[in-house]
Scaffold this active site. Structure first.
Site, PDB file in Angstrom:
ATOM      1  N   SER A  69     -37.320 -14.167  16.605  1.00 13.31           N
ATOM      2  CA  SER A  69     -37.271 -15.550  16.119  1.00 13.31           C
ATOM      3  C   SER A  69     -35.862 -16.106  15.939  1.00 13.31           C
ATOM      4  O   SER A  69     -35.705 -17.284  15.632  1.00 13.31           O
ATOM      5  CB  SER A  69     -38.039 -15.664  14.795  1.00 13.31           C
ATOM      6  OG  SER A  69     -39.425 -15.556  15.017  1.00 13.31           O
ATOM      7  N   LYS A  72     -35.156 -19.224  17.718  1.00 14.27           N
ATOM      8  CA  LYS A  72     -35.527 -20.530  17.163  1.00 14.27           C
ATOM      9  C   LYS A  72     -34.311 -21.340  16.716  1.00 14.27           C
ATOM     10  O   LYS A  72     -34.433 -22.548  16.489  1.00 14.27           O
ATOM     11  CB  LYS A  72     -36.487 -20.353  15.977  1.00 14.27           C
ATOM     12  CG  LYS A  72     -37.872 -19.825  16.329  1.00 14.27           C
ATOM     13  CD  LYS A  72     -38.781 -19.897  15.114  1.00 14.27           C
ATOM     14  CE  LYS A  72     -40.195 -19.412  15.425  1.00 14.27           C
ATOM     15  NZ  LYS A  72     -40.327 -17.959  15.303  1.00 14.27           N
ATOM     16  N   SER A 129     -40.492 -19.479   9.606  1.00 16.99           N
ATOM     17  CA  SER A 129     -40.362 -19.050  10.996  1.00 16.99           C
ATOM     18  C   SER A 129     -41.644 -19.290  11.777  1.00 16.99           C
ATOM     19  O   SER A 129     -42.093 -18.457  12.575  1.00 16.99           O
ATOM     20  CB  SER A 129     -39.976 -17.560  11.067  1.00 16.99           C
ATOM     21  OG  SER A 129     -39.506 -17.225  12.352  1.00 16.99           O
ATOM     22  N   LYS A 260     -31.239 -17.281  10.134  1.00 24.37           N
ATOM     23  CA  LYS A 260     -32.515 -17.046  10.814  1.00 24.37           C
ATOM     24  C   LYS A 260     -32.791 -15.564  10.977  1.00 24.37           C
ATOM     25  O   LYS A 260     -31.969 -14.811  11.502  1.00 24.37           O
ATOM     26  CB  LYS A 260     -32.505 -17.707  12.194  1.00 24.37           C
ATOM     27  CG  LYS A 260     -33.891 -17.771  12.809  1.00 24.37           C
ATOM     28  CD  LYS A 260     -34.764 -18.776  12.088  1.00 24.37           C
ATOM     29  CE  LYS A 260     -36.249 -18.559  12.326  1.00 24.37           C
ATOM     30  NZ  LYS A 260     -36.789 -17.383  11.614  1.00 24.37           N
TER      31      LYS A 260
END
Length: 441
Positions: A69, A72, A129, A260
């Site tokens: 993730s 992202k 997320s 993140k």
């Protein structure tokens, strides 16, 4: 004697036209500090000072790995860019397609055909997320995920990520990660991969170009809808307000406000973190962090990325400081003046145009900072000369980091009149002639 004088006269016009440029050859670059063995239990890692972009530590930072993730961050970057440019509005409603609602993985918050605002979708994306929110936003911005991925790869090149980094989804999911068999048929080649250096670069650009993203990533928990029974919990356990248990409490880190997390079976546990302390912001990346526990449980495996991140950030905050190594309007010992042709003065004093700041190891010696000054006029600087006019450069090197500052004229030099230039040439001629004659005896 007469023949020698005749030969000298023929060459005098050439002698008078020669101007000597002062050039200093830079020394070979050498590492100013030896990075310690931090004994990180990761496949790759990097630590960067946000203000300067200096790399303070790296280990396998250019190896391409599944980022999960952390990919992202590119979805967030493009979204924030469209918000800032006015292409999107925070209150714009985003539709959740069948594909988005069923993509699987983290999230699972959105129902098919549900609509939420762009802002709420970003809350879900940055805090929880949410894969479904990532796909819904991608479809809203580009029509479908495949078209959005093309935007991601184009943006990666634009902001300087390496060719090793490649996106095939808005979520970071690989084909094997996607739960719905009907959604695995992605026509894009390859799979999502990133290097730690590129993840740090992307995180740094996200913070610098769109600092409002930190208002989302620093939120420990938030309800997506007021009617929800439970809030979304941020996967970043290092946020100071993120205390759900005594176990998680130990990972809180002063100044942490992003950025993140990511985890899949292929990627392991990853984290791009950032923290601000005493005006200094660091960006760290760890990929595929491993627990040192014997037979670790899931919670201990997940904690590994935060344990390793703490090692990196502590190393940065405890061992480095930002210092001004060159001050604006300072005279340069190695190049005090530059020759001026046809001026009232034959030379002009040189000073630095601006400051140069660098991140140094605490206690670094001045001898570890190499400064090389070069006259870039090539002997062709001709009056009139204006104060502040560029006449050279200074290259400042510390370890593997190099910065350049312009060298400029410290004052005006007016053009000399024809009468003055004539007598200057005559005087120069006889001075050189006298020196030559002395050499014969």
């Amino acid at each position: 004697m007469v023949k020698r004088l005749s030969g000298l006269k023929k060459g005098l016009s050439l002698v008078l036209a020669v101007s000597l440029a002062v050039t200093f050859v830079p020394p070979s670059s050498s590492k100013a500090w030896a990075a310690p063995e931090l004994k990180l239990n990761v496949k790759s890692a990097i630590l960067i000072d946000a203000a300067s972009g200096q790399v303070l530590y790296e280990n396998n930072a250019d190896v391409a790995l599944p980022p999960a993730s952390m990919a992202k961050m590119m979805t967030e970057y493009i979204l924030m860019e469209q918000i800032d440019s006015g292409k999107l509005d925070w209150d714009t409603m985003v539709h959740t397609s069948h594909y988005a609602a069923n993509v699987g993985g983290s999230g699972g918050m959105l129902a098919e055909n549900e609509q939420l605002s762009v802002k709420d979708m970003l809350y879900a994306l940055s805090i929880y997320s949410s894969n479904d929110a990532a796909v819904a936003l991608a479809e809203h911005m580009a029509g479908n995920e495949q078209s959005f991925v093309a935007m991601m790869n184009s943006k990666a090149k634009e902001i300087g990520l390496s060719d090793k980094t490649h996106f095939t989804s808005a979520t970071g999911l690989t084909r094997d990660d996607i739960e719905d068999p009907a959604l695995k048929d992605n026509p894009l080649e390859g799979d999502t991969l990133m290097t730690a250096r590129d993840a740090a670069t992307l995180g740094l650009r996200l913070i610098k170009d769109h600092p409002d993203i930190l208002e989302f990533t620093k939120i420990p928990r938030k309800k997506l809808r007021e009617s929800d029974q439970y809030p979304m919990e941020n996967w970043n356990w290092m946020l100071e307000g993120k205390v759900n248990s005594e176990f998680q409490k130990q990972f809180a880190y002063q100044g942490m406000d992003g950025l993140k997390t990511g985890s899949t079976d292929a990627a392991g546990y990853c984290f791009t973190g950032t923290a601000l302390r005493n005006g200094v912001r660091l960006v760290s990346v760890v990929m595929n962090a491993q627990s040192t526990k014997k037979n670790p449980n899931k919670q201990e495996r997940e904690a590994a990325r935060f344990i390793e991140t703490r090692k990196l950030l502590d190393y940065g905050f405890n061992n480095f400081e930002t210092k001004t190594v060159v001050t604006k309007d300072t005279a340069v010992d190695a190049l005090p003046t530059v020759a001026v042709k046809k001026g009232l003065k034959k030379t002009v004093p040189v000073v630095t145009e601006g400051d140069v700041s660098m991140v140094l190891m605490k206690g670094a010696k001045d001898t570890e900072i190499k400064k090389v000054s070069v006259d870039t006029t090539n002997g062709k600087l001709t009056a009139p000369v204006k104060k502040g006019q560029e006449v050279g450069t200074m290259t400042v090197t510390y370890g593997k980091v190099t910065k350049t500052v312009k060298l400029v004229a410290a004052e005006d030099v007016k053009k000399a009149g024809a009468f003055r230039l004539f007598f200057r040439s005559v005087g120069s001629f006889f001075s050189r002639l006298g020196d030559t004659i002395k050499g014969w005896f």
